[in-house]
Design a protein around this motif. Structure first.
Motif, PDB file in Angstrom:
ATOM      1  N   MET A 165       0.848  -1.073   0.142  1.00 49.23           N
ATOM      2  CA  MET A 165       0.003  -0.014  -0.032  1.00 49.23           C
ATOM      3  C   MET A 165       0.788   1.283   0.092  1.00 49.23           C
ATOM      4  N   HIS A 166       0.646   2.315  -0.849  1.00 50.40           N
ATOM      5  CA  HIS A 166       1.135   3.370  -0.806  1.00 50.40           C
ATOM      6  C   HIS A 166       1.093   4.216   0.393  1.00 50.40           C
ATOM      7  N   ALA A 167       2.022   4.873   0.908  1.00 49.69           N
ATOM      8  CA  ALA A 167       2.041   5.826   1.885  1.00 49.69           C
ATOM      9  C   ALA A 167       1.410   6.906   1.254  1.00 49.69           C
ATOM     10  N   PRO A 168       0.273   7.653   2.501  1.00 48.07           N
ATOM     11  CA  PRO A 168      -0.233   8.670   2.041  1.00 48.07           C
ATOM     12  C   PRO A 168       0.635  10.084   2.003  1.00 48.07           C
ATOM     13  N   VAL A 169       0.309  10.927   1.103  1.00 51.10           N
ATOM     14  CA  VAL A 169       1.215  12.205   1.089  1.00 51.10           C
ATOM     15  C   VAL A 169      -0.007  13.240   1.826  1.00 51.10           C
ATOM     16  N   VAL A 170       0.986  14.125   2.823  1.00 62.26           N
ATOM     17  CA  VAL A 170       0.357  14.853   3.544  1.00 62.26           C
ATOM     18  C   VAL A 170       0.817  16.473   3.136  1.00 62.26           C
ATOM     19  N   LEU A 171      -0.037  17.269   2.945  1.00 66.54           N
ATOM     20  CA  LEU A 171       0.436  18.804   2.367  1.00 66.54           C
ATOM     21  C   LEU A 171      -0.063  19.774   3.346  1.00 66.54           C
ATOM     22  N   PHE A 172       1.059  20.575   3.740  1.00 65.18           N
ATOM     23  CA  PHE A 172       0.386  21.612   4.624  1.00 65.18           C
ATOM     24  C   PHE A 172       0.485  23.067   3.969  1.00 65.18           C
ATOM     25  N   VAL A 173      -0.524  23.801   3.781  1.00 62.81           N
ATOM     26  CA  VAL A 173      -0.933  25.116   2.984  1.00 62.81           C
ATOM     27  C   VAL A 173      -1.218  26.146   4.003  1.00 62.81           C
ATOM     28  N   TYR A 174      -1.053  27.398   3.561  1.00 63.64           N
ATOM     29  CA  TYR A 174      -1.608  28.474   4.243  1.00 63.64           C
ATOM     30  C   TYR A 174      -2.084  29.499   3.409  1.00 63.64           C
ATOM     31  N   ASN A 175      -1.299  30.526   2.932  1.00 64.13           N
ATOM     32  CA  ASN A 175      -1.633  31.700   2.501  1.00 64.13           C
ATOM     33  C   ASN A 175      -1.003  31.847   1.115  1.00 64.13           C
ATOM     34  N   ARG A 176      -0.396  31.216   0.451  1.00 68.67           N
ATOM     35  CA  ARG A 176       0.500  31.547  -0.835  1.00 68.67           C
ATOM     36  C   ARG A 176      -0.185  30.805  -2.000  1.00 68.67           C
TER      37      ARG A 176
ATOM     38  N   ASN B 157       2.677  13.319 -10.872  1.00 65.99           N
ATOM     39  CA  ASN B 157       3.645  12.255 -10.308  1.00 65.99           C
ATOM     40  C   ASN B 157       3.040  10.829 -10.910  1.00 65.99           C
ATOM     41  N   GLU B 158       3.986  10.036 -11.107  1.00 63.79           N
ATOM     42  CA  GLU B 158       3.535   8.683 -11.631  1.00 63.79           C
ATOM     43  C   GLU B 158       2.500   7.761 -10.934  1.00 63.79           C
ATOM     44  N   ASP B 159       2.682   7.938  -9.425  1.00 65.56           N
ATOM     45  CA  ASP B 159       1.594   7.222  -8.687  1.00 65.56           C
ATOM     46  C   ASP B 159       0.673   7.893  -8.007  1.00 65.56           C
ATOM     47  N   ALA B 160       0.410   8.963  -8.659  1.00 69.57           N
ATOM     48  CA  ALA B 160      -0.724   9.838  -7.861  1.00 69.57           C
ATOM     49  C   ALA B 160      -1.947   9.031  -7.868  1.00 69.57           C
TER      50      ALA B 160
ATOM     51  N   PRO C  75       8.527  14.352 -11.110  1.00 63.82           N
ATOM     52  CA  PRO C  75       7.245  13.229 -11.409  1.00 63.82           C
ATOM     53  C   PRO C  75       7.570  11.925 -10.546  1.00 63.82           C
ATOM     54  N   ASP C  76       8.815  11.557 -10.255  1.00 62.80           N
ATOM     55  CA  ASP C  76       9.049  10.326  -9.478  1.00 62.80           C
ATOM     56  C   ASP C  76       9.018  10.370  -8.111  1.00 62.80           C
ATOM     57  N   PHE C  77       8.787  11.601  -7.831  1.00 65.18           N
ATOM     58  CA  PHE C  77       8.834  11.638  -6.022  1.00 65.18           C
ATOM     59  C   PHE C  77       8.360  10.756  -5.303  1.00 65.18           C
ATOM     60  N   ILE C  78       6.971  10.458  -5.650  1.00 63.57           N
ATOM     61  CA  ILE C  78       6.142   9.631  -4.942  1.00 63.57           C
ATOM     62  C   ILE C  78       6.645   8.238  -4.833  1.00 63.57           C
ATOM     63  N   ARG C  79       6.884   7.924  -6.000  1.00 63.43           N
ATOM     64  CA  ARG C  79       7.521   6.487  -6.177  1.00 63.43           C
ATOM     65  C   ARG C  79       8.664   6.420  -5.593  1.00 63.43           C
TER      66      ARG C  79
ATOM     67  N   PRO D 182      18.456  11.283  -1.615  1.00 66.14           N
ATOM     68  CA  PRO D 182      18.638  10.587  -3.157  1.00 66.14           C
ATOM     69  C   PRO D 182      20.035  11.318  -3.686  1.00 66.14           C
ATOM     70  N   ARG D 183      20.809  10.907  -4.429  1.00 64.41           N
ATOM     71  CA  ARG D 183      21.758  11.298  -5.114  1.00 64.41           C
ATOM     72  C   ARG D 183      21.228  12.648  -5.803  1.00 64.41           C
ATOM     73  N   ASN D 184      20.216  12.403  -6.598  1.00 68.34           N
ATOM     74  CA  ASN D 184      19.469  13.513  -7.194  1.00 68.34           C
ATOM     75  C   ASN D 184      18.311  13.797  -6.760  1.00 68.34           C
ATOM     76  N   SER D 185      18.244  15.089  -6.484  1.00 67.07           N
ATOM     77  CA  SER D 185      16.965  15.834  -5.596  1.00 67.07           C
ATOM     78  C   SER D 185      15.700  15.257  -6.455  1.00 67.07           C
ATOM     79  N   LYS D 186      14.696  15.070  -5.598  1.00 68.40           N
ATOM     80  CA  LYS D 186      13.395  15.006  -6.075  1.00 68.40           C
ATOM     81  C   LYS D 186      12.389  16.271  -5.516  1.00 68.40           C
ATOM     82  N   VAL D 187      13.097  17.168  -4.716  1.00 65.80           N
ATOM     83  CA  VAL D 187      12.346  18.389  -4.274  1.00 65.80           C
ATOM     84  C   VAL D 187      13.152  19.607  -4.562  1.00 65.80           C
ATOM     85  N   LYS D 188      12.382  20.634  -4.848  1.00 66.98           N
ATOM     86  CA  LYS D 188      13.049  21.798  -5.247  1.00 66.98           C
ATOM     87  C   LYS D 188      12.232  22.930  -4.172  1.00 66.98           C
TER      88      LYS D 188
END
Length: 598
Positions: free
Chosen positions: A1-12, A26-29, A109-113, A229-235
């Motif tokens: 089972m895939h782990a849930p993604v939790v996103l925290f947002v505010y005012n931007r 993302n591939e596994d969205a 695009p491969d972050f979730i995977r 990761p050697r190559n970043s999946k987040v910016k």
């Protein structure tokens, strides 16, 4: 089972859109459940921004590719620290593992995977504390042969972990006093960076509110590692001044690269990785200390940014050796555009009204300094009433309102009358209604907290008879707040009244202003709603980067031809140091020259 993604947002809203759009690619969205925690506005100024973000969340929920989207909207503001701890605990208790993002974490695009494969691979590894999706642009990583490496500290820019690790955290850091006395433990903790212990100390003293440093401290206590990761999946796209913390560093700039597969074997004895990490954070720590010294040598000053409506670029009237400028008010007179402003003389500590003309080429003439004294908090309000041009001034924390009338031209004014109000005013603005009624909106200073104020509304009567002028109080706020202070004049646009409001906090003032639509201003009371927030990212004004640090927006003024903004800045200059020392040692003249203008 895939782990849930939790996103925290505010005012931007802009950041949130980009982050969600990238996540949706993302591939596994379609195999993933997404939980979005939306914090409530901290004050009235944030209400429209939070509302805009929440409207987009509803749109995204109906049009995305995720398996399921759940939006949790807080009713009261929690702040990032509490919102994140509570939100992660709620979701990780249900699923046993989690992937966490904030509203400025742009993903590949491969972050979730990548995160799911790593969470599965390392779940039973008792040496691994968490998985990071972000990695720094370290030089030696460009030629590194492994797909992942490990580090002594966690990363909060797109990361994942498991319930058994999360549950171990002592958020109270109950052993802090024993730790801070033990040099050996401090050295071990600082393997993750020389900044670790200073941050934990600031957290303990209540000077910062960081869940992340306590998360990293527990990781150190458990003697565990974080996988990168050697190559970043987040910016991180929040290094633009729009977030709580900003400031760019080349090593934090990431190029996102999608990959097909990874070998998750790691070598915990790769000492060069630890050393390069430590060197980076050591340099950053030293730079911060030097920055703190630089800030100690600077002064908070003010400068004016202005632009004509047909121009996008703001021009700047900078402070100089002797004076700075605040609270500019645009005024159209005799086919010319003028700015009235407070000119603060650093040596004497006094402010006077200054007048500048905007030339045809957009340049501003050198301010002509009148002998009408005011304080830097006052706003020069100019208005025409029954064919006579008046100026209203209030001394900061004064108890009277002073009126002048134009004498021969726009730079010559003579005293007209003075009205005692008996309240501790910061400033006041005047507005003339169509039926020739004059209303004065006063910001009264808070007695206990200097940055707080409350509004009081008066009707100005008998102005044409200087000896019979009176103020009739119509309404006052019940409580003091940080969002009541006038940040500029009241003006009318397309039949709607607006006023700018300086937004302060318990520890700082002048970070941003809001433009409020006045919906009621009469005998029954005063009401308004925020329609626009104006912060540093909205002002395209160029200042020398080393000598100036833009701190916030202090005031705002507008008419049909021109827009003005007062910027609060930190400025370094030798002359400024001299003036600072002189004011600390000298005595300012506090004589009231009312009625003695030449």
């Amino acid at each position: 089972m895939h782990a849930p993604v939790v996103l925290f947002v505010y005012n931007r809203i802009d950041h949130t859109k980009l982050v969600l759009q990238a996540l949706d690619k993302n591939e596994d969205a379609d195999k993933t459940e997404l939980y979005i925690f939306s914090d409530a506005p901290a004050d009235e100024a944030e209400v429209p921004n939070v509302a805009e973000v929440r409207r987009y969340l509803s749109y995204f929920e109906a049009n995305c590719h995720f398996k399921k989207v759940s939006i949790i909207m807080a009713e009261k503001n929690k702040g990032l620290e509490k919102s994140l701890i509570d939100g992660i605990t709620q979701i990780i208790d249900r699923y046993g593992k989690i992937i966490v993002l904030e509203d400025d974490h742009l993903t590949s695009p491969d972050f979730i995977r990548f995160m799911n494969e790593a969470l599965t691979f390392y779940e039973k590894d008792d040496k691994i504390w968490s998985i990071s999706g972000f990695t720094m642009d370290l030089k030696r990583l460009r030629h590194y042969k492994r797909d992942v490496y490990c580090g002594y500290r966690g990363c909060c820019w797109g990361w994942g972990t498991w319930k058994d690790r999360w549950d171990k955290v002592d958020w109270n850091v109950s052993d802090y006093h024993e730790f801070i006395k033990d040099r050996k433990r401090i050295r071990e903790f600082n393997k993750g960076g020389i900044d670790m212990t200073p941050m934990l100390k600031l957290q303990h003293e209540g000077k910062i509110h960081s869940w992340a440093i306590r998360w990293c401290y527990q990781q150190y206590k458990e003697k565990m590692l974080t996988i990168f990761p050697r190559n970043s999946k987040v910016k991180n796209i929040g290094m633009d001044g729009s977030g709580t913390n900003s400031g760019a560093d080349a090593v934090y700039k990431a190029t996102l690269r999608a990959e097909k597969q990874w070998n998750f074997e790691y070598d915990e004895n790769d000492n060069w990785v630890y050393q390069e990490w430590w060197n980076h954070y050591a340099k950053l720590f030293v730079r911060q200390k030097l920055g703190a010294l630089w800030y100690a040598l600077t002064e908070y000053e003010y400068c004016l940014a202005y632009r004509c409506k047909e121009s996008e670029q703001y021009r700047v009237l900078k402070p100089n050796f002797r004076e700075w400028y605040t609270n500019a008010i645009p005024f159209h007179w005799n086919n010319g555009q003028y700015l009235f402003m407070a000119v603060y003389h650093k040596l004497s500590g006094h402010s006077v009204v200054g007048v500048s003309r905007i030339e045809a080429d957009g340049n501003l003439t050198k301010p002509y300094k009148t002998n009408m004294k005011m304080s830097k908090g006052a706003i020069p309000c100019i208005f025409i009433y029954k064919n006579q041009t008046y100026m209203m001034l209030t001394p900061e924390h004064g108890r009277d309102i002073r009126f002048y009338i134009m004498d021969k031209d726009i730079v010559r004014w003579k005293p007209y009358c003075k009205i005692k109000c008996g309240i501790n005013m910061i400033n006041a603005v005047v507005y003339k209604k169509a039926e020739d009624k004059l209303h004065v909106l006063v910001s009264e200073a808070g007695e206990k907290r200097g940055f707080q104020s409350k509004l009081r509304l008066f009707q100005l009567e008998n102005l044409e008879h200087k000896k019979a002028v009176t103020l009739k109080e119509l309404w006052q706020q019940n409580e003091y707040s940080y969002t009541a202070l006038n940040g500029g004049p009241i003006y009318e646009k397309n039949g709607i009244m607006y006023r700018s409001v300086r937004n302060d906090s318990e520890h700082a003032y002048g970070r941003f202003v809001t433009l409020n639509e006045i919906t009621q201003m009469n005998e029954q009371g005063f009401a308004e709603k925020v329609v626009r927030k104006i912060g540093l990212t909205d002002i395209n004004a160029q200042l020398p980067p080393f000598l100036y640090r833009k701190y916030g927006v202090y005031g705002y003024g507008e008419n049909e031809f021109c827009e003005t903004v007062t910027l609060r800045v930190q400025r370094f200059s030798v002359g400024g140091l001299f003036m600072k020392a002189w004011r600390l040692l000298g005595i300012h003249d506090s004589q009231d020259d009312w009625g003695k203008q030449k």
